[in-house]
Design a protein around this motif. Structure first.
Motif, mmCIF file in Angstrom:
data_model
loop_
_atom_site.group_PDB
_atom_site.id
_atom_site.type_symbol
_atom_site.label_atom_id
_atom_site.label_comp_id
_atom_site.label_asym_id
_atom_site.label_seq_id
_atom_site.Cartn_x
_atom_site.Cartn_y
_atom_site.Cartn_z
ATOM 1 N N LEU A 70 44.617 25.265 45.736
ATOM 2 C CA LEU A 70 43.389 25.869 46.236
ATOM 3 C C LEU A 70 43.317 27.256 45.611
ATOM 4 C CD1 LEU A 70 40.916 26.053 48.171
ATOM 5 C CD2 LEU A 70 42.495 26.989 49.881
ATOM 6 N N MET A 71 42.168 27.571 45.020
ATOM 7 C CA MET A 71 41.964 28.902 44.469
ATOM 8 C C MET A 71 41.184 29.724 45.490
ATOM 9 S SD MET A 71 41.040 28.039 40.477
ATOM 10 C CE MET A 71 39.581 27.073 40.862
ATOM 11 N N ALA A 72 41.576 30.976 45.664
ATOM 12 C CA ALA A 72 40.893 31.856 46.607
ATOM 13 C C ALA A 72 40.293 33.035 45.857
ATOM 14 C CB ALA A 72 41.864 32.356 47.674
ATOM 15 N N ALA A 73 38.997 33.245 46.057
ATOM 16 C CA ALA A 73 38.272 34.334 45.402
ATOM 17 C C ALA A 73 38.437 35.606 46.229
ATOM 18 C CB ALA A 73 36.804 33.957 45.250
ATOM 19 N N GLN A 81 31.998 33.408 39.448
ATOM 20 C CA GLN A 81 32.724 32.972 38.254
ATOM 21 C C GLN A 81 33.841 32.007 38.625
ATOM 22 O OE1 GLN A 81 34.714 36.096 36.041
ATOM 23 N NE2 GLN A 81 35.501 34.658 34.520
ATOM 24 N N LEU A 82 34.618 32.324 39.651
ATOM 25 C CA LEU A 82 35.709 31.443 40.053
ATOM 26 C C LEU A 82 35.170 30.119 40.584
ATOM 27 C CD1 LEU A 82 38.789 31.255 40.125
ATOM 28 C CD2 LEU A 82 38.701 32.067 42.484
ATOM 29 N N VAL A 134 37.643 25.961 45.672
ATOM 30 C CA VAL A 134 37.701 27.419 45.719
ATOM 31 C C VAL A 134 37.289 27.860 47.120
ATOM 32 C CG1 VAL A 134 36.725 29.574 44.823
ATOM 33 C CG2 VAL A 134 37.128 27.655 43.272
ATOM 34 N N HIS A 135 38.096 28.724 47.713
ATOM 35 C CA HIS A 135 37.693 29.327 48.981
ATOM 36 C C HIS A 135 37.061 30.668 48.673
ATOM 37 C CE1 HIS A 135 37.493 30.621 53.079
ATOM 38 N NE2 HIS A 135 38.149 31.731 52.750
ATOM 39 N N SER A 154 41.032 39.126 55.210
ATOM 40 C CA SER A 154 40.430 38.027 55.977
ATOM 41 C C SER A 154 40.228 36.804 55.093
ATOM 42 C CB SER A 154 39.085 38.447 56.573
ATOM 43 O OG SER A 154 39.254 39.476 57.501
ATOM 44 N N VAL A 155 39.714 37.029 53.898
ATOM 45 C CA VAL A 155 39.486 35.926 52.963
ATOM 46 C C VAL A 155 40.817 35.256 52.629
ATOM 47 C CG1 VAL A 155 38.709 35.320 50.628
ATOM 48 C CG2 VAL A 155 37.382 36.926 52.014
ATOM 49 N N ALA A 156 41.840 36.051 52.363
ATOM 50 C CA ALA A 156 43.152 35.507 52.012
ATOM 51 C C ALA A 156 43.764 34.731 53.176
ATOM 52 C CB ALA A 156 44.081 36.634 51.574
#
Length: 189
Positions: A55-58, A69-70, A81-82, A92-94
Motif C-alpha cells: 500500500l502506498m501512502a501519499a 501524482q502518486l 494508494v491511501h 493522521s494520514v500515516a
C-alpha cells in the motif's frame, strides 16, 4: 569493478528488512525534486513482482499535485494508494494508512514523504515524528545522482537525523556517473 562491488555490499547487496508481523513500514525521504514519488511507485511495483502486497501512502501534503501524482502512478501499476483528506496532517494520514494496510493484509506500507529545497528543521521534525509513530523497518533516502558530491551532505544530514538504512540514487540516465554512491556509502555506511 570487483572492489567496488565488494565495497557496496557484494553481488547480492543488502536487501530490505521485513517485520515478522506485517506490514513492514518503509519511510521514503529526500529533497524536493529527487524523484521520491516515482521511486515509491517503482519500489511498489518491484515488491509486487516479489509477491509482496503493498500500500502506498501519499504523505506529501505540501507539494501541489504530489498526492495526485502518486494516485496516477498507482493506477498505472495497479497499486492502491491511501490519500488523506484535505486539511489533515501528515501523522493522521500515516496512521490511517497503517491501519488500512493492516486491515487489508498488506505486507508493505510505503510512505511517500514531503521534500524541501534543502534540509530544514520543520521537515526533519515531521520525519522524526513519522519515525517515532510508525517505527519504519527501513528509511530510504532518494537522492538525485546529478547533485554529485552535494548528495553526500544531504545523505549525512538525513542519516544524522533519522538513521538511514538505504539510499536510492535516481536520474542515473543523465551525465552523472554515480560517483556520489561511494562517498554516501563511506559517510553513512
Amino acid at each position: 569493478h570487483d572492489e567496488l562491488v565488494t565495497l557496496l555490499g557484494g553481488e547480492a547487496g543488502v536487501g530490505l528488512e521485513w517485520d515478522p508481523v506485517p506490514p513492514t513500514v518503509i519511510l521514503v525521504v529526500g529533497l524536493q525534486g529527487s524523484g521520491k514519488t516515482t521511486t515509491v511507485a517503482k519500489l511498489a511495483k518491484r515488491l509486487a513482482r516479489q509477491n509482496k502486497k503493498a500500500l502506498m501512502a501519499a504523505c506529501d501534503l505540501y507539494r501541489p499535485a504530489a498526492v495526485d501524482q502518486l494516485v496516477a502512478l498507482g493506477k498505472q501499476i495497479d497499486m492502491p494508494v491511501h490519500r488523506g483528506q484535505e486539511g489533515e496532517d501528515v501523522l493522521s494520514v500515516a496512521r490511517e494508512a497503517l491501519a488500512l494496510a493492516k486491515a487489508n493484509r498488506k505486507q508493505v506500507l510505503l510512505l511517500d514523504t514531503a521534500g524541501r529545497l534543502q534540509i530544514d528543521e520543520p521537515m526533519m521534525e515531521e520525519l522524526k515524528a513519522l519515525k517515532a509513530e510508525l517505527h519504519p523497518r527501513d528509511i530510504l533516502l532518494v537522492a538525485d545522482a546529478m547533485t554529485g558530491q552535494e548528495a553526500v551532505n544531504i545523505a549525512q544530514g538525513f542519516d544524522e537525523a533519522l538513521g538511514l538504512t538505504g539510499v536510492i540514487l535516481t536520474k542515473m540516465d543523465g551525465d552523472a556517473r554515480g560517483g556520489a554512491a561511494l562517498s554516501i556509502y563511506g559517510v553513512t555506511g
